[in-house]
Design a protein around this motif. Structure first.
Motif, short mmCIF file in Angstrom:
data_model
loop_
_atom_site.label_atom_id
_atom_site.label_comp_id
_atom_site.label_asym_id
_atom_site.label_seq_id
_atom_site.Cartn_x
_atom_site.Cartn_y
_atom_site.Cartn_z
N ARG A 200 -9.77 6.66 -11.77
CA ARG A 200 -10.44 7.04 -13.01
C ARG A 200 -11.71 6.20 -13.12
NH1 ARG A 200 -7.86 9.35 -18.43
NH2 ARG A 200 -9.82 9.74 -19.52
N ILE A 201 -12.84 6.83 -12.82
CA ILE A 201 -14.10 6.11 -12.73
C ILE A 201 -14.62 5.73 -14.11
CG2 ILE A 201 -16.47 6.26 -11.88
CD1 ILE A 201 -15.42 8.29 -9.81
N GLY A 202 -14.43 6.58 -15.05
CA GLY A 202 -14.86 6.34 -16.43
C GLY A 202 -14.03 7.18 -17.35
N ARG A 203 -14.52 7.39 -18.55
CA ARG A 203 -13.76 8.17 -19.53
C ARG A 203 -13.64 9.63 -19.13
NH1 ARG A 203 -15.39 8.79 -25.95
NH2 ARG A 203 -13.68 10.19 -26.52
N HIS A 204 -14.65 10.13 -18.41
CA HIS A 204 -14.71 11.57 -18.16
C HIS A 204 -14.40 11.98 -16.72
CE1 HIS A 204 -16.58 12.45 -22.10
NE2 HIS A 204 -17.22 11.29 -21.93
N ILE A 205 -14.48 11.08 -15.75
CA ILE A 205 -14.40 11.45 -14.34
C ILE A 205 -13.17 10.81 -13.68
CG2 ILE A 205 -15.54 11.42 -12.10
CD1 ILE A 205 -16.99 13.14 -14.08
N THR A 206 -12.39 11.63 -12.98
CA THR A 206 -11.29 11.14 -12.15
C THR A 206 -11.44 11.71 -10.74
OG1 THR A 206 -9.79 11.03 -14.05
CG2 THR A 206 -8.80 11.02 -11.86
N ALA A 207 -11.40 10.82 -9.75
CA ALA A 207 -11.47 11.25 -8.35
C ALA A 207 -10.13 10.99 -7.68
CB ALA A 207 -12.57 10.49 -7.63
N LYS A 208 -9.72 11.92 -6.82
CA LYS A 208 -8.50 11.75 -6.04
C LYS A 208 -8.87 11.81 -4.56
CE LYS A 208 -5.22 13.39 -9.47
NZ LYS A 208 -4.06 14.28 -9.76
N ILE A 209 -8.56 10.73 -3.85
CA ILE A 209 -8.93 10.59 -2.45
C ILE A 209 -7.67 10.25 -1.67
CG2 ILE A 209 -10.41 9.36 -0.82
CD1 ILE A 209 -12.05 8.49 -3.36
N GLY A 210 -7.46 10.93 -0.54
CA GLY A 210 -6.27 10.62 0.23
C GLY A 210 -6.33 11.17 1.64
N VAL A 211 -5.39 10.72 2.46
CA VAL A 211 -5.26 11.25 3.81
C VAL A 211 -3.78 11.24 4.17
CG1 VAL A 211 -5.60 8.98 4.89
CG2 VAL A 211 -6.07 11.06 6.20
N ARG A 212 -3.36 12.27 4.91
CA ARG A 212 -1.96 12.43 5.32
C ARG A 212 -1.94 12.65 6.83
NH1 ARG A 212 2.94 14.82 2.88
NH2 ARG A 212 4.18 15.82 4.51
N TYR A 213 -0.95 12.06 7.47
CA TYR A 213 -0.78 12.22 8.91
C TYR A 213 0.60 12.79 9.18
CZ TYR A 213 0.10 10.97 13.79
OH TYR A 213 0.44 11.01 15.12
N ARG A 235 -7.77 14.79 2.01
CA ARG A 235 -7.77 15.51 0.75
C ARG A 235 -8.75 14.84 -0.20
NH1 ARG A 235 -1.94 16.46 1.31
NH2 ARG A 235 -1.82 17.91 3.04
N LEU A 236 -9.47 15.61 -1.00
CA LEU A 236 -10.42 15.10 -1.95
C LEU A 236 -10.40 15.98 -3.20
CD1 LEU A 236 -12.77 13.16 -2.64
CD2 LEU A 236 -14.33 14.82 -1.58
N GLY A 237 -10.34 15.35 -4.36
CA GLY A 237 -10.35 16.09 -5.62
C GLY A 237 -11.22 15.39 -6.65
N LEU A 238 -11.77 16.18 -7.57
CA LEU A 238 -12.62 15.64 -8.63
C LEU A 238 -12.32 16.39 -9.92
CD1 LEU A 238 -14.91 13.51 -8.84
CD2 LEU A 238 -16.53 15.41 -8.71
N SER A 239 -12.13 15.64 -10.99
CA SER A 239 -11.85 16.24 -12.29
C SER A 239 -12.85 15.69 -13.31
CB SER A 239 -10.42 15.90 -12.73
OG SER A 239 -10.17 16.42 -14.03
N TRP A 240 -13.47 16.59 -14.06
CA TRP A 240 -14.46 16.21 -15.08
C TRP A 240 -13.95 16.69 -16.44
CZ3 TRP A 240 -19.63 19.23 -16.04
CH2 TRP A 240 -20.33 18.62 -17.08
N ASP A 241 -13.65 15.73 -17.30
CA ASP A 241 -13.23 16.02 -18.67
C ASP A 241 -14.50 16.12 -19.52
OD1 ASP A 241 -12.12 16.20 -21.16
OD2 ASP A 241 -10.85 14.43 -20.99
N ILE A 242 -14.98 17.32 -19.73
CA ILE A 242 -16.31 17.53 -20.30
C ILE A 242 -16.43 16.91 -21.69
CG2 ILE A 242 -17.99 19.28 -21.00
CD1 ILE A 242 -16.67 21.17 -18.95
N THR A 243 -15.42 17.12 -22.52
CA THR A 243 -15.49 16.66 -23.91
C THR A 243 -14.72 15.37 -24.15
OG1 THR A 243 -13.64 18.16 -24.41
CG2 THR A 243 -15.87 18.97 -24.82
N GLY A 244 -14.03 14.85 -23.13
CA GLY A 244 -13.33 13.59 -23.28
C GLY A 244 -12.03 13.66 -24.05
N ASP A 245 -11.53 14.86 -24.32
CA ASP A 245 -10.29 15.01 -25.10
C ASP A 245 -9.24 15.82 -24.35
OD1 ASP A 245 -11.46 17.49 -25.15
OD2 ASP A 245 -11.77 17.57 -27.33
N ASN A 246 -9.41 16.01 -23.02
CA ASN A 246 -8.47 16.75 -22.17
C ASN A 246 -8.33 18.22 -22.56
OD1 ASN A 246 -7.68 14.66 -20.38
ND2 ASN A 246 -6.41 13.78 -21.99
#
Length: 261
Positions: A200-213, A235-246
Motif C-alpha cells: 500500500r503505497i499511499g491512501r489511494h494506491i496498492t501494488a501487488k508484486i509476486g513471482v511463482r515457480y 504476477r503484477l497488480g495495481l489498484s487505484w481507490d479513486i475516491t479513497g473510500d473503497n
C-alpha cells in the motif's frame, strides 16, 4: 459435506473439511438403438478432504499450513454386470444387442501439503504484506479399458482377450478381438514456491508484486520419466481507490500461469 472448526486459543485455529459428490447413472447409453440387455451403468464421483491450521506467531507474523487429499473415479460397464457375453452390433440397423461392448475403470488421486508465512510491515515506504509459500503434491492416475466378452467374465486384466461381433441381421461377419493390457498407472509430483508483496503505497494506491515457480514431473508405471517441465510465473497488480473510500476502484493485473497437466 462436513466442516469442523476448532478455535484452539485466540491466536490459533484449525479447520477440517470433507466433501464428496457420488453419482450413479443407470442405462447410461439409453437409445432406440440399444437393446435392454446392452445397456450400460456408470458410477463416478470424487472426494476432497483437508485440514488447515492458522496461527498468529506474533502481531506481525501469520502462519498457515494445510494438508489436503483429492480422489476421483469413473467406472463404466454393462448394467447387468455381465462381462462374459459378447456384444453384437448390427450394421444394418446400427443396433447394439446381447451386451454392452466395453468396460472402463479410472481412478486418480492427489495429496498435497502447503504452507505460507505472512509478514506485515507498516513503516517501509508505506505498508506491506509480504507472503512466502511452499507447496508439494504427489499425483497418481490408474486406468484400464477393454472389451467385454472376456472368458469367465473377468474385469480388465493383463493378457485377457475380449471380443466384439459385427453382424448383418442375424448373420455375424466379423469379430474384433482385444488383448487387454490390464491396469496401468502413472505418477507425478508438483513442487511450488512463491513470494509476493501487497504494498500500500499511499491512501489511494496498492501494488501487488509476486513471482511463482512450479516444477512438475511425471513417470510411467515402470518408473521412466515421461515429462519434466518448469516455469517462473511473474504476477503484477495495481489498484487505484479513486475516491479513497473503497467505493470506486480501478484495477489492472498481469500474470503468467502454468497448468501442471
Amino acid at each position: 459435506m462436513a466442516k469442523l472448526t476448532w478455535q484452539i486459543d485466540p491466536s490459533w485455529r484449525a479447520v477440517a473439511k470433507y466433501s464428496s459428490d457420488p453419482v450413479e447413472i443407470n442405462n447410461q447409453n439409453a437409445s432406440p438403438f440399444v437393446a435392454s440387455e446392452a445397456s450400460a451403468y456408470q458410477e463416478q464421483g470424487g472426494s476432497i478432504a483437508g485440514i488447515t491450521v492458522d496461527g498468529a506467531l506474533t502481531d506481525r507474523l501469520l502462519w498457515n499450513v494445510s494438508l489436503g487429499s483429492f480422489s476421483s473415479e469413473l467406472n463404466l460397464y454393462p448394467q447387468s454386470g455381465d462381462l462374459e457375453s459378447v456384444a453384437i452390433l448390427d450394421f444394418g440397423s446400427q443396433t447394439l444387442s446381447n451386451n454392452f461392448d466395453r468396460q472402463q475403470y479410472r481412478e486418480s488421486t492427489r495429496n498435497e501439503v502447503t504452507t505460507d508465512l505472512s509478514w506485515f510491515v507498516g513503516d517501509l515506504a508505506g505498508s506491506h504484506e509480504f507472503k512466502f509459500g511452499l507447496e508439494y503434491a504427489d499425483m497418481e492416475w490408474t486406468s484400464a479399458e477393454c472389451l467385454t466378452g472376456t472368458a469367465g467374465g473377468v474385469r480388465c486384466a493383463e493378457g485377457v482377450m475380449g471380443y466384439f461381433i459385427n453382424s448383418l441381421g442375424p448373420i455375424p461377419f466379423s469379430m474384433n478381438t482385444d488383448l487387454n493390457p490390464g491396469f496401468t498407472s502413472e505418477t507425478g509430483t508438483l513442487t511450488t514456491a512463491f513470494v509476493q508483496d501487497s504494498w500500500r503505497i499511499g491512501r489511494h494506491i496498492t501494488a501487488k508484486i509476486g513471482v511463482r515457480y512450479d516444477m512438475v514431473s511425471y513417470d510411467d508405471e515402470e518408473g521412466t520419466q515421461v515429462a519434466d517441465f518448469e516455469k517462473w510465473q511473474p504476477r503484477l497488480g495495481l489498484s487505484w481507490d479513486i475516491t479513497g473510500d473503497n467505493k470506486n476502484l480501478v484495477r489492472a493485473n498481469y500474470g503468467q500461469y502454468m497448468h501442471p497437466n
